[in-house]
Design an enzyme around this catalytic site. Structure first.
Site, PDB file in Angstrom:
ATOM      1  N   ASP A  11       0.852  -1.185   0.000  1.00  0.00           N
ATOM      2  CA  ASP A  11       0.000   0.000   0.000  1.00  0.00           C
ATOM      3  C   ASP A  11       0.882   1.227   0.000  1.00  0.00           C
ATOM      4  OD1 ASP A  11      -2.434  -1.317   0.043  1.00  0.00           O
ATOM      5  OD2 ASP A  11      -2.366  -1.571   2.214  1.00  0.00           O
ATOM      6  N   ASP A 130     -14.533  -6.198  -4.349  1.00  0.00           N
ATOM      7  CA  ASP A 130     -14.610  -6.286  -2.892  1.00  0.00           C
ATOM      8  C   ASP A 130     -15.992  -6.805  -2.523  1.00  0.00           C
ATOM      9  OD1 ASP A 130     -12.126  -5.146  -2.957  1.00  0.00           O
ATOM     10  OD2 ASP A 130     -12.796  -3.132  -2.389  1.00  0.00           O
TER      11      ASP A 130
END
Lengths: 252, 199
Positions: A11, A130
């Protein structure tokens, strides 16, 4: 035999790795390129960089990151985070990324998947989906990091994504993500069986057997994880040794 | 000097970066004159066969490529670039290739995930210069839906197994091709690119 892939996810925000990574042998673990090289030496099979800033103003920082990674990393890598146009995708691929991920933008504009696949090839279009389990038998798609419900049923959406030309699905369960209690094997398997393209399981990998389960029970083609690697709970090599002992094909 | 042909298909940056990392001189070229003057030619490529061939045609590179190959200039095709070396592909409505290697390019059969994407092991049968000094681990990174079928079995330098064996590396005289991406195949791939630099 085609190896099952282990993919660390980095990330990044404004060109720096977030999620306090601790590696004493790296000069600068906040530098995505240093960390990427570390994982490549550890035999990561691919790398995924997710830009969690994802604003248009910050896009040049991402472009620069792609260039730097491409100069030193000789395995495939993927860039994702807030991409909304073919133009941005082209800029990222041109600088040396192998694949991009589309997430929220794909839900808002599924044609973007088709457009990207037609222009750059399906092989570089990964659609991140997701999901959350909303009833015992139903999983739905969420966007904006899992905060917005769409009402879309997960398997139907995954099929649509494939029809639009996606080359791969990165499936993250919002229920298991960050809990280190294992991947959501049921939805991973359902989507894998419904589709002809590879599925990357994501969200929940915390123990060695979770990786084996993702492949053997979930039927995934690849497993993605972040914190177990960043916090050195185990090394990628350990995961692979464990998988090999279960007769799961891996690359060393 | 290795000249990478930029005919508007795919990302050449990674290849260029790989040669730079290896300290092997490489440049990007686009024109027939540049092809005619090149010492070694590298034909990259991703995407559709017919689209790639039409670009090569449009840039007027077909004849000069064939002529250079005949003169003995080393040519390395990568991924789709390898497929373009062959006589013909069944992709789309069917399309003629460069014909530097006799054979066809055909889609993977049913019953497996297509594209064949990820790391798979190669089995080297003719090492030659291109495949010498490879690391013990023989995994290479593949992304493709079609594969090459050479007419002459001895043109196959390495196989790969995806349900059944297929040609992963072709080598015929000065003509070479890898179905996988050496620029993305870590040590194994970099060694192959370095070897090509030494041919």
């Amino acid at each position: 035999m085609l190896a099952k892939r282990i993919i660390p996810c980095l990330d990044v925000r404004e060109g720096r790795v977030v999620k306090g990574v601790q590696f004493e042998n790296l000069r600068d673990a906040g530098d995505p390129v240093e960390l990427a090289k570390y994982y490549v030496d550890e035999r990561a099979d691919e790398l995924v960089f997710l830009d969690i800033t994802a604003s248009k103003e910050k896009r040049p920082i991402v472009y620069e990151l792609v260039e730097r990674v491409a100069e030193e990393v000789f395995i495939p890598f993927t860039i994702g985070g807030g991409l909304t146009s073919s133009k941005e995708i082209q800029e990222i691929l041109k600088r040396g990324a192998d694949k991009i991920t589309l997430n929220t933008a794909a839900v808002h504009n599924p044609e973007l998947i088709a457009e990207a696949a037609a222009s750059f090839g399906s092989q570089c279009v990964v659609v991140a989906i997701d999901v959350k389990r909303v009833t015992p038998e139903r999983w739905e798609i969420f966007t904006h990091g899992g905060s917005k419900a769409t009402g879309l049923e997960a398997v139907a959406w995954a099929r649509r994504v494939e029809e639009h030309g996606a080359g791969e699905i990165m499936l993250t369960s919002m229920d298991t993500d960050g809990r280190k209690s294992g991947y959501d094997l049921v939805i991973t398997r359902k989507i894998g069986e419904a589709l002809g393209i590879p599925v990357i399981a994501s969200g929940g990998g915390g123990e060695l057997n979770h990786f084996a389960d993702a492949f053997q029970i979930g039927g995934a083609d690849a497993a993605l994880a972040a914190s177990v690697f960043h916090f050195k709970k185990f090394k990628i090599k350990q995961v692979k040794e464990f998988l090999q002992a279960q007769n799961i094909p891996v690359r060393f | 000097m290795i000249s990478i042909i930029d005919y508007g298909v795919g990302n050449l940056k990674s290849l260029y970066n790989a040669f730079r990392h290896l300290d092997v001189p490489a440049n990007l070229i686009r024109t027939a004159d540049e092809v005619a003057a090149a010492e070694k030619l590298l034909l990259p490529g991703v995407g559709a066969f017919d689209y790639a061939m039409s670009n090569i045609n449009r840039l007027g590179l077909v004849e000069v490529l064939q002529a250079r190959a005949k003169e003995g200039v080393p040519v390395l095709g990568i991924c789709l670039g390898m497929q373009l070396l062959f006589s013909h592909s069944t992709e789309g409505v069917g399309c003629q290739g460069l014909g530097l290697v006799q054979g066809t390019v055909t889609r993977f059969g049913q019953g497996k995930k297509v594209p064949h994407m990820g790391w798979n092991e190669i089995d080297v049968v003719h090492e030659g210069t291109l495949l010498r000094s490879l690391p013990e681990s023989k995994y290479a990174y593949f992304v493709h839906s079609y594969h090459c079928v050479p007419e002459e079995k001895q043109d196959i330098a390495a196989f790969c197994d995806y349900g059944s064996p297929f040609c992963a590396v072709v080598a015929r005289g000065n003509i070479f091709g890898t179905q996988f991406h050496p620029e993305k195949s870590q040590e194994l791939g970099l060694q192959i690119l370095e070897n090509f630099g030494e041919i």
